[in-house]
Motif scaffolding. Structure first.
Motif, PDB file in Angstrom:
ATOM      1  N   PRO A 111       0.764  -1.148  -0.041  1.00 32.90           N
ATOM      2  CA  PRO A 111      -0.122   0.046   0.203  1.00 32.90           C
ATOM      3  C   PRO A 111       0.905   1.418   0.069  1.00 32.90           C
ATOM      4  N   GLU A 112       2.082   1.276   0.700  1.00 33.29           N
ATOM      5  CA  GLU A 112       2.707   2.208   0.719  1.00 33.29           C
ATOM      6  C   GLU A 112       4.563   2.018   0.739  1.00 33.29           C
ATOM      7  N   LYS A 113       5.220   2.800  -0.216  1.00 34.88           N
ATOM      8  CA  LYS A 113       6.706   2.385   0.041  1.00 34.88           C
ATOM      9  C   LYS A 113       7.050   2.611   1.446  1.00 34.88           C
ATOM     10  N   GLU A 114       8.254   1.714   1.746  1.00 26.47           N
ATOM     11  CA  GLU A 114       8.961   1.843   3.179  1.00 26.47           C
ATOM     12  C   GLU A 114      10.338   2.137   2.863  1.00 26.47           C
ATOM     13  N   ILE A 115      10.914   3.266   2.994  1.00 24.77           N
ATOM     14  CA  ILE A 115      12.092   3.362   2.928  1.00 24.77           C
ATOM     15  C   ILE A 115      12.652   4.444   4.072  1.00 24.77           C
ATOM     16  N   GLY A 116      13.745   3.652   4.768  1.00 24.34           N
ATOM     17  CA  GLY A 116      14.224   4.228   5.796  1.00 24.34           C
ATOM     18  C   GLY A 116      14.290   3.495   7.022  1.00 24.34           C
ATOM     19  N   TRP A 117      14.628   3.941   8.432  1.00 30.63           N
ATOM     20  CA  TRP A 117      14.694   3.038   9.555  1.00 30.63           C
ATOM     21  C   TRP A 117      13.325   3.250  10.216  1.00 30.63           C
ATOM     22  N   PHE A 118      12.626   1.978  10.039  1.00 30.71           N
ATOM     23  CA  PHE A 118      11.374   2.119  10.968  1.00 30.71           C
ATOM     24  C   PHE A 118      11.283   0.591  11.750  1.00 30.71           C
ATOM     25  N   PRO A 119      10.388   0.784  12.949  1.00 29.19           N
ATOM     26  CA  PRO A 119      10.452  -0.190  13.681  1.00 29.19           C
ATOM     27  C   PRO A 119       9.626  -1.455  13.071  1.00 29.19           C
ATOM     28  N   VAL A 120       9.825  -2.682  13.633  1.00 31.94           N
ATOM     29  CA  VAL A 120       9.393  -3.940  13.348  1.00 31.94           C
ATOM     30  C   VAL A 120       9.260  -4.568  14.667  1.00 31.94           C
ATOM     31  N   GLU A 121       8.146  -5.398  14.658  1.00 33.15           N
ATOM     32  CA  GLU A 121       7.813  -6.102  15.912  1.00 33.15           C
ATOM     33  C   GLU A 121       8.098  -7.767  15.823  1.00 33.15           C
ATOM     34  N   GLY A 122       8.945  -8.063  16.464  1.00 34.68           N
ATOM     35  CA  GLY A 122       9.182  -9.528  16.478  1.00 34.68           C
ATOM     36  C   GLY A 122       7.908 -10.344  17.238  1.00 34.68           C
ATOM     37  N   LEU A 123       7.540 -11.197  16.490  1.00 27.79           N
ATOM     38  CA  LEU A 123       6.022 -11.912  17.026  1.00 27.79           C
ATOM     39  C   LEU A 123       6.714 -13.249  17.865  1.00 27.79           C
ATOM     40  N   PRO A 124       5.604 -13.661  19.009  1.00 26.71           N
ATOM     41  CA  PRO A 124       6.132 -14.604  19.786  1.00 26.71           C
ATOM     42  C   PRO A 124       5.909 -15.993  19.054  1.00 26.71           C
ATOM     43  N   VAL A 125       7.073 -16.587  19.204  1.00 27.63           N
ATOM     44  CA  VAL A 125       6.918 -18.109  18.259  1.00 27.63           C
ATOM     45  C   VAL A 125       7.072 -19.258  19.336  1.00 27.63           C
ATOM     46  N   THR A 126       6.382 -20.291  19.444  1.00 28.19           N
ATOM     47  CA  THR A 126       6.356 -21.454  19.985  1.00 28.19           C
ATOM     48  C   THR A 126       6.607 -22.747  19.385  1.00 28.19           C
ATOM     49  N   GLN A 127       6.537 -22.617  18.007  1.00 31.18           N
ATOM     50  CA  GLN A 127       6.866 -23.953  17.376  1.00 31.18           C
ATOM     51  C   GLN A 127       8.451 -24.385  17.545  1.00 31.18           C
ATOM     52  N   ASP A 136      11.352  -8.068  20.721  1.00 30.74           N
ATOM     53  CA  ASP A 136       9.851  -7.628  20.619  1.00 30.74           C
ATOM     54  C   ASP A 136      10.015  -6.362  19.672  1.00 30.74           C
ATOM     55  N   ARG A 137      10.840  -5.756  19.769  1.00 32.95           N
ATOM     56  CA  ARG A 137      10.842  -4.278  18.841  1.00 32.95           C
ATOM     57  C   ARG A 137      12.489  -4.345  18.190  1.00 32.95           C
ATOM     58  N   LEU A 138      12.483  -3.828  17.035  1.00 38.04           N
ATOM     59  CA  LEU A 138      13.828  -3.496  16.492  1.00 38.04           C
ATOM     60  C   LEU A 138      13.429  -2.603  15.370  1.00 38.04           C
ATOM     61  N   THR A 139      14.640  -1.701  14.818  1.00 34.78           N
ATOM     62  CA  THR A 139      14.610  -0.704  13.847  1.00 34.78           C
ATOM     63  C   THR A 139      15.301  -1.001  12.855  1.00 34.78           C
TER      64      THR A 139
END
Length: 234
Positions: A111-127, A136-139
């Protein structure tokens, strides 16, 4: 920690300025053998017998440009064969889109371009056997206009506010990252030198000087990258 055996790592590079950067530094420091094909200049692709681990880098093209780039079809076949034969496969940005496409998932304009340093959320993984080490949060650095659906059977590892599917794992040995976790100040400078024209006005686009000002940001990403690569190497 288990002993990690030296491996043959082969990267696929799609543009002179999108290099394996910190991935290559990690591989060398760990005593792995690293080789590459610069597909844009016609380097031959290896067979799956010639490597233990395939790293697929980024690039400004997209899966929809397949008719324009003669190397793309054989590369997608190599990615599919590598997954099938149990090789480790890591895809970064375009590389993640290629993996998704090779596994039958849709790749399409975000839907939108993403260019630059933006946050990402690590999701809980149980497998079991799935990488659970993303914070939980990285940029990290982003530089993309396309996104992908998760391949059937893949585990969702990370999401972001601009782009829901930021990372996935497929099976035990295949990981796709939409963001550039491998960025170094040098690689960011090179990408920005060549691709600054991509930057427009947008909620998820940073001005060029802010993207280049990245020494601390790259340093913060390095342990995240190395933990992920250590996991894949085991």
């Amino acid at each position: 920690q288990q002993d990690i055996q030296a491996m043959r790592i082969h990267y696929l590079q799609h543009m002179p300025f999108e290099k394996p950067a910190a991935i290559a530094e990690w591989a060398t420091n760990q005593g792995h053998e690293i080789t590459g094909s610069h597909v844009y200049r016609g380097d031959p692709l290896p067979s799956t017998d010639e490597f233990d681990w395939l790293v697929v880098m980024g690039g400004p093209m997209g899966v929809s440009d397949i008719d324009e780039y003669p190397w793309m079809r054989p590369e997608l076949e190599l990615i599919g064969a590598s997954v099938e034969r149990g090789r480790r496969v890591l895809g970064v940005c375009l590389g993640a889109q290629f993996i998704a496409h090779a596994l039958g998932a849709r790749v399409y304009p975000a839907p939108e371009k993403e260019i630059g340093w933006f946050p990402v959320e690590g999701l809980p993984v149980t497998q079991p056997g799935v990488y659970a080490g993303l914070p939980d949060r990285l940029t990290p650095l982003h530089w993309h206009g396309d996104t992908f659906e998760l391949p059937e059977g893949a585990v969702h590892l990370a999401r972001g506010p601009a782009c829901t599917n930021q990372a996935f794992q497929y099976g035990q040995r295949v990981i796709g990252l939409q963001f550039h976790i491998e960025a170094t100040p040098e690689s960011v400078a090179e990408m920005t030198d060549h691709c600054a024209d991509d930057i427009e006005e947008g909620r998820w686009q940073m001005p060029e000087p802010a993207i280049r000002d990245c020494t601390e940001r790259c340093a913060a990403m390095r342990p995240v990258l190395e933990d992920l690569l250590d996991f894949m190497a085991r």
